[in-house]
Motif scaffolding. Sequence first.
Motif, PDB file in Angstrom:
ATOM      1  N   GLN A   1      -8.072  -0.351  18.661  1.00 26.36           N
ATOM      2  CA  GLN A   1      -6.844  -1.134  18.249  1.00 26.36           C
ATOM      3  C   GLN A   1      -7.130  -1.626  16.899  1.00 26.36           C
ATOM      4  O   GLN A   1      -6.288  -1.731  16.162  1.00 26.36           O
ATOM      5  N   GLU A   2      -8.476  -2.439  16.712  1.00 26.25           N
ATOM      6  CA  GLU A   2      -8.588  -3.145  15.774  1.00 26.25           C
ATOM      7  C   GLU A   2      -8.840  -2.187  14.442  1.00 26.25           C
ATOM      8  O   GLU A   2      -8.287  -2.723  13.282  1.00 26.25           O
ATOM      9  N   GLU A   3      -9.451  -1.110  14.576  1.00 25.39           N
ATOM     10  CA  GLU A   3      -9.706  -0.133  13.433  1.00 25.39           C
ATOM     11  C   GLU A   3      -8.291   0.292  13.064  1.00 25.39           C
ATOM     12  O   GLU A   3      -7.662   0.500  11.875  1.00 25.39           O
ATOM     13  N   ALA A   4      -7.458   0.696  14.062  1.00 24.16           N
ATOM     14  CA  ALA A   4      -5.744   0.930  13.825  1.00 24.16           C
ATOM     15  C   ALA A   4      -4.871  -0.039  13.221  1.00 24.16           C
ATOM     16  O   ALA A   4      -4.337   0.339  12.247  1.00 24.16           O
ATOM     17  N   PHE A   5      -5.432  -1.189  13.457  1.00 24.24           N
ATOM     18  CA  PHE A   5      -4.582  -2.403  12.753  1.00 24.24           C
ATOM     19  C   PHE A   5      -5.054  -2.604  11.502  1.00 24.24           C
ATOM     20  O   PHE A   5      -4.168  -2.321  10.199  1.00 24.24           O
ATOM     21  N   PHE A   6      -6.322  -2.452  11.075  1.00 16.70           N
ATOM     22  CA  PHE A   6      -6.715  -2.466   9.735  1.00 16.70           C
ATOM     23  C   PHE A   6      -6.402  -1.256   8.652  1.00 16.70           C
ATOM     24  O   PHE A   6      -5.866  -1.220   7.678  1.00 16.70           O
ATOM     25  N   ARG A   7      -6.254  -0.082   9.538  1.00 14.74           N
ATOM     26  CA  ARG A   7      -5.979   1.080   8.855  1.00 14.74           C
ATOM     27  C   ARG A   7      -4.454   0.995   8.629  1.00 14.74           C
ATOM     28  O   ARG A   7      -4.120   1.434   7.440  1.00 14.74           O
ATOM     29  N   ARG A   8      -3.493   0.519   9.325  1.00 16.86           N
ATOM     30  CA  ARG A   8      -2.150   0.647   9.258  1.00 16.86           C
ATOM     31  C   ARG A   8      -2.067  -0.403   8.172  1.00 16.86           C
ATOM     32  O   ARG A   8      -1.048  -0.238   7.168  1.00 16.86           O
ATOM     33  N   VAL A   9      -2.675  -1.772   8.219  1.00 16.64           N
ATOM     34  CA  VAL A   9      -2.343  -2.792   6.863  1.00 16.64           C
ATOM     35  C   VAL A   9      -2.884  -2.079   5.750  1.00 16.64           C
ATOM     36  O   VAL A   9      -2.213  -2.179   4.534  1.00 16.64           O
ATOM     37  N   GLU A  10      -3.637  -1.424   5.613  1.00 19.12           N
ATOM     38  CA  GLU A  10      -4.322  -0.611   4.423  1.00 19.12           C
ATOM     39  C   GLU A  10      -3.458   0.177   4.011  1.00 19.12           C
ATOM     40  O   GLU A  10      -2.916   0.467   2.709  1.00 19.12           O
ATOM     41  N   GLU A  11      -2.769   0.857   4.818  1.00 15.80           N
ATOM     42  CA  GLU A  11      -1.774   2.051   4.406  1.00 15.80           C
ATOM     43  C   GLU A  11      -0.450   1.124   3.762  1.00 15.80           C
ATOM     44  O   GLU A  11       0.057   1.682   2.924  1.00 15.80           O
ATOM     45  N   LEU A  12      -0.088   0.269   4.586  1.00 17.05           N
ATOM     46  CA  LEU A  12       1.121  -0.443   4.315  1.00 17.05           C
ATOM     47  C   LEU A  12       1.074  -1.278   2.986  1.00 17.05           C
ATOM     48  O   LEU A  12       2.103  -1.437   2.159  1.00 17.05           O
ATOM     49  N   THR A  13      -0.107  -1.855   2.506  1.00 18.59           N
ATOM     50  CA  THR A  13      -0.386  -2.455   1.333  1.00 18.59           C
ATOM     51  C   THR A  13      -0.674  -1.537   0.055  1.00 18.59           C
ATOM     52  O   THR A  13      -1.163  -1.939  -0.712  1.00 18.59           O
ATOM     53  N   GLN A  14      -1.050  -0.373   0.534  1.00 16.65           N
ATOM     54  CA  GLN A  14      -1.454   0.820  -0.344  1.00 16.65           C
ATOM     55  C   GLN A  14      -2.855   0.450  -1.070  1.00 16.65           C
ATOM     56  O   GLN A  14      -3.088   0.495  -2.056  1.00 16.65           O
ATOM     57  N   GLY A  15      -3.836  -0.071  -0.050  1.00 14.80           N
ATOM     58  CA  GLY A  15      -4.917  -0.501  -0.375  1.00 14.80           C
ATOM     59  C   GLY A  15      -5.132  -1.988  -1.494  1.00 14.80           C
ATOM     60  O   GLY A  15      -6.246  -2.330  -1.591  1.00 14.80           O
ATOM     61  N   ASP A  16      -3.956  -2.513  -1.503  1.00 14.01           N
ATOM     62  CA  ASP A  16      -3.919  -3.999  -2.142  1.00 14.01           C
ATOM     63  C   ASP A  16      -4.206  -5.040  -1.362  1.00 14.01           C
ATOM     64  O   ASP A  16      -3.215  -5.520  -0.990  1.00 14.01           O
ATOM     65  N   HIS A  17      -5.547  -5.647  -1.389  1.00 12.38           N
ATOM     66  CA  HIS A  17      -5.672  -6.442  -0.560  1.00 12.38           C
ATOM     67  C   HIS A  17      -5.209  -8.171  -1.188  1.00 12.38           C
ATOM     68  O   HIS A  17      -5.399  -9.105  -0.572  1.00 12.38           O
ATOM     69  N   THR A  18      -4.667  -8.106  -2.203  1.00 10.49           N
ATOM     70  CA  THR A  18      -4.047  -9.213  -3.059  1.00 10.49           C
ATOM     71  C   THR A  18      -2.473  -9.102  -2.610  1.00 10.49           C
ATOM     72  O   THR A  18      -1.790 -10.111  -3.090  1.00 10.49           O
ATOM     73  N   ARG A  19      -1.819  -8.179  -2.164  1.00 11.77           N
ATOM     74  CA  ARG A  19      -0.512  -7.969  -2.039  1.00 11.77           C
ATOM     75  C   ARG A  19      -0.011  -9.129  -0.970  1.00 11.77           C
ATOM     76  O   ARG A  19      -0.709  -9.331   0.093  1.00 11.77           O
ATOM     77  N   PRO A  20       1.015  -9.501  -1.264  1.00 11.00           N
ATOM     78  CA  PRO A  20       1.353 -10.782  -0.303  1.00 11.00           C
ATOM     79  C   PRO A  20       1.739 -10.049   1.210  1.00 11.00           C
ATOM     80  O   PRO A  20       2.530  -9.288   1.303  1.00 11.00           O
ATOM     81  N   ILE A  21       1.176 -10.768   2.192  1.00  9.96           N
ATOM     82  CA  ILE A  21       1.527 -10.396   3.576  1.00  9.96           C
ATOM     83  C   ILE A  21       2.032 -11.540   4.376  1.00  9.96           C
ATOM     84  O   ILE A  21       1.206 -12.673   4.482  1.00  9.96           O
ATOM     85  N   VAL A  22       2.988 -11.675   4.829  1.00 14.97           N
ATOM     86  CA  VAL A  22       3.815 -12.682   5.630  1.00 14.97           C
ATOM     87  C   VAL A  22       3.216 -12.101   7.350  1.00 14.97           C
ATOM     88  O   VAL A  22       4.048 -11.170   7.713  1.00 14.97           O
ATOM     89  N   VAL A  23       2.447 -12.975   7.940  1.00 14.34           N
ATOM     90  CA  VAL A  23       2.666 -12.693   9.572  1.00 14.34           C
ATOM     91  C   VAL A  23       3.282 -13.800  10.152  1.00 14.34           C
ATOM     92  O   VAL A  23       3.463 -15.010   9.836  1.00 14.34           O
TER      93      VAL A  23
END
Length: 190
Positions: A113-135
């Motif tokens: 699950q943790e791997e899937a979470f980070f993989r999905r966030v990586e896809e949704l941000t297109q690998g941009d770790h600086t993109r704004p993410i609101v949780v």
Amino acid sequence: MRGSSRFFLLLAVAVALAASGGGRMFAEVMEPEGLWSGPMRSETPSTLQGAVVIDLAGLEALLPRDPLLVDVGPADKKPEGFSEDRLWLPTHRSIPKAVWLPGAGAATLEAAQEEAFFRRVEELTQGDHTRPIVVFCQPRCWGSWNTGKRLVTNGYTGVHWFPGGVDSWQEKHETVVVDADEEWPVASAK
């Protein structure tokens, strides 16, 4: 002053302070070192180290930057004793354009699950770790705090925690019905 009169006077002062915002009725909740593993619905800290804590105005100001909106609110559970021959069609309402990852805010996720979470966030941000993410989730939701902490700990620098969640959004805006993200493994388990 008699004991009961003094009690009611102190109670009235406390209620007035709380209603005016001039005093907190609860002690400040400190951030835990790691993820919160206690009850998911309880008082949360007012901070999240490494993230920006925003209110509704902060979210509204951030929307033109096209943030990734991540709703980690839980899926509704079928009521106990619900007849098997009745149709169960729960819905989840959220902020428009939000990606719903039910259960992603749990302190303990299975490795897959943790791997899937980070993989999905990586896809949704297109690998941009600086993109704004609101949780977000609901008020008093540790799940959204944990999700923000998990992202910050793993190098995401544009994390925003919206502790008011869907309830705060609904004060001025409409919500929409969202389905659990198809790429999130918990979605198929519900």
